[in-house]
Design an enzyme around this catalytic site. Structure first.
Site, PDB file in Angstrom:
ATOM      1  N   GLY A  43       0.723  -0.980  -0.058  1.00 41.99           N
ATOM      2  CA  GLY A  43      -0.117  -0.024  -0.133  1.00 41.99           C
ATOM      3  C   GLY A  43       0.942   1.137  -0.068  1.00 41.99           C
ATOM      4  O   GLY A  43       2.140   1.384   0.000  1.00 41.99           O
ATOM      5  N   CYS A  44       0.070   2.641  -0.091  1.00 39.81           N
ATOM      6  CA  CYS A  44       0.920   3.664  -0.280  1.00 39.81           C
ATOM      7  C   CYS A  44       1.844   4.007   1.132  1.00 39.81           C
ATOM      8  O   CYS A  44       2.763   4.398   0.991  1.00 39.81           O
ATOM      9  CB  CYS A  44      -0.214   4.770  -0.796  1.00 39.81           C
ATOM     10  SG  CYS A  44      -1.582   4.796   0.177  1.00 39.81           S
ATOM     11  N   PHE A  45       0.994   4.035   2.279  1.00 37.94           N
ATOM     12  CA  PHE A  45       1.827   4.496   3.500  1.00 37.94           C
ATOM     13  C   PHE A  45       2.836   3.251   3.528  1.00 37.94           C
ATOM     14  O   PHE A  45       3.886   3.447   4.042  1.00 37.94           O
ATOM     15  CB  PHE A  45       0.554   4.429   4.561  1.00 37.94           C
ATOM     16  CG  PHE A  45       0.104   5.761   4.954  1.00 37.94           C
ATOM     17  CD1 PHE A  45       1.096   6.588   5.156  1.00 37.94           C
ATOM     18  CD2 PHE A  45      -1.160   5.810   5.396  1.00 37.94           C
ATOM     19  CE1 PHE A  45       0.340   7.872   5.479  1.00 37.94           C
ATOM     20  CE2 PHE A  45      -1.672   7.044   6.023  1.00 37.94           C
ATOM     21  CZ  PHE A  45      -0.701   7.988   5.933  1.00 37.94           C
ATOM     22  N   ALA A  46       2.577   2.035   3.367  1.00 36.22           N
ATOM     23  CA  ALA A  46       3.372   0.941   3.389  1.00 36.22           C
ATOM     24  C   ALA A  46       4.585   1.433   2.862  1.00 36.22           C
ATOM     25  O   ALA A  46       5.604   1.074   3.381  1.00 36.22           O
ATOM     26  CB  ALA A  46       2.521  -0.472   3.397  1.00 36.22           C
TER      27      ALA A  46
ATOM     28  N   SER B 116       6.122   4.128   1.784  1.00 36.21           N
ATOM     29  CA  SER B 116       6.809   5.242   2.447  1.00 36.21           C
ATOM     30  C   SER B 116       7.332   4.539   3.681  1.00 36.21           C
ATOM     31  O   SER B 116       8.604   5.065   3.841  1.00 36.21           O
ATOM     32  CB  SER B 116       6.041   6.382   2.691  1.00 36.21           C
ATOM     33  OG  SER B 116       5.079   6.072   3.606  1.00 36.21           O
TER      34      SER B 116
END
Length: 355
Positions: free
Chosen positions: A162-165, A167
């Site tokens: 995922g996107c937060f993951a 980063s």
């Protein structure tokens, strides 16, 4: 022109009406090797793609959405399939298309941008998403992780983080893999409103989001479990992760701040040099001499990292586009590898800088 550059691969996008799907279609339109064959949507079947994504009208023309029942005809020869279907729905759809591809003797590569194949077991996924997994027998056939961290992938099935993951992983994995830090990481992340998806909800309503900043799901966000499991796979260490996500007053982009304790004293220059060496073969990751800014990466597949050190405390900053490096761009990067294309193909556009 090389053989790789001449390759043309029929490409399908399922779950084709959300923000990530729109970015996938846009990237495919500008890709030298991927050719858009079909975009599937049950809710918009037979509707013009340009009606849902007017900004893509010049590249999709009058092409229309197809229903999933009509996808079998597109599963012929070599096919790249991207899933942008919702979490919980994607796995079952993918299982169906794998069966159809096998019946058609189709050479199928899949990158799933949903969360359905980001864990190593159905039990782990079900503990986070509180529902039955749609295709538990397929989980062990999927590779999961960032292309920067999984150099030797097997098979043709990938679950993209995922996107937060993304980063958090870009900053955490090298620190852990190089044994630089104690395995206790505090993460403070801010994301744009597109991270909440296309369907409007109260917290993405413009008057609420504009000129506002607030935390949500502190220490309970689902990406924390995803990150700790992927760190264990990529770095050989399972960290304790304390993640507090925030909603920012902008549409796209993530700014992540990771803080940890160094095992041995070091300078910020020494840590930056170790990170640069770690990512030396990865074209989309840059280690800066100053903290990164989201305006420098929004609209691109690039991630910028910065470092600060004070005695035994180390901070790593990461800025990236949640819809691109954190979703559609990272998925295309994976697909490039799975299909034998240059890993950076179709992904080298730079940031506009002023939005």
């Amino acid at each position: 022109m090389s053989t790789v550059e001449k390759k043309q691969i029929s490409t399908i996008v399922i779950g084709g009406t959300g923000y990530v799907a729109g970015e996938l279609i846009r990237l495919i339109a500008g890709h030298p090797n991927l050719q858009l064959s079909a975009v599937a949507s049950s809710s918009q079947a037979d509707e013009r793609i340009a009606k849902v994504f007017p900004h893509l009208a010049s590249v999709v023309g009058d092409q229309r959405y197809v229903s999933r029942d009509n996808l079998s005809a597109h599963l012929q020869g070599q096919v790249a399939l991207f899933s942008a279907a919702p979490h919980g729905a994607s796995a079952g759809l993918i299982a169906e298309f794998i069966s159809q591809a096998e019946a058609n003797s189709c050479d199928l590569s899949i990158v799933d941008a949903s969360a359905d194949f980001r864990f190593t077991s159905a039990a782990a996924w079900e503990s986070v998403y509180a529902q039955d997994h749609g295709a538990p027998d397929l989980i062990n056939q999927f590779t999961t992780g960032l292309p920067e961290h999984v150099k030797e992938s097997t098979g043709k099935l990938v679950g993209h983080p995922g996107c937060f993951a993304t980063s958090m992983l870009l900053g955490s994995v090298p620190l852990l893999a190089l044994d630089l830090i104690e395995p206790n990481i505090a993460a403070f992340g801010i994301t744009g409103s597109t991270g909440s998806g296309r369907s409007p909800i109260a917290t993405t309503h413009h008057p609420y989001r504009h000129a506002n900043l607030y935390a949500y799901k502190p220490l309970t966000h689902r990406h924390a479990a995803e990150v700790t499991e992927m760190c264990a796979t990529a770095a050989g260490v399972t960290p304790k992760l304390n993640f507090v996500p925030h909603s920012g007053p902008f549409a796209r982009g993530i700014h992540m701040t990771l803080q940890a304790t160094l095992k041995q004293p070091a300078t910020d220059e020494a840590v930056k040099e170790k990170l640069r060496n770690f990512y030396k073969d990865d074209p989309f990751v840059t280690i800066l001499d100053q903290p990164p800014r989201i305006k420098d990466v929004v609209g691109t597949n690039y991630a910028h990292l910065g470092v600060a050190v004070n005695e035994d405390a180390v901070v790593v900053f990461c800025a990236l586009d949640n819809l691109l490096k954190g979703a559609a761009g990272g998925a295309v990067q994976w697909m490039n590898r799975l299909t034998g294309c240059a890993e950076s193909a179709g992904l080298e556009a730079v940031a506009p800088g002023w939005l």
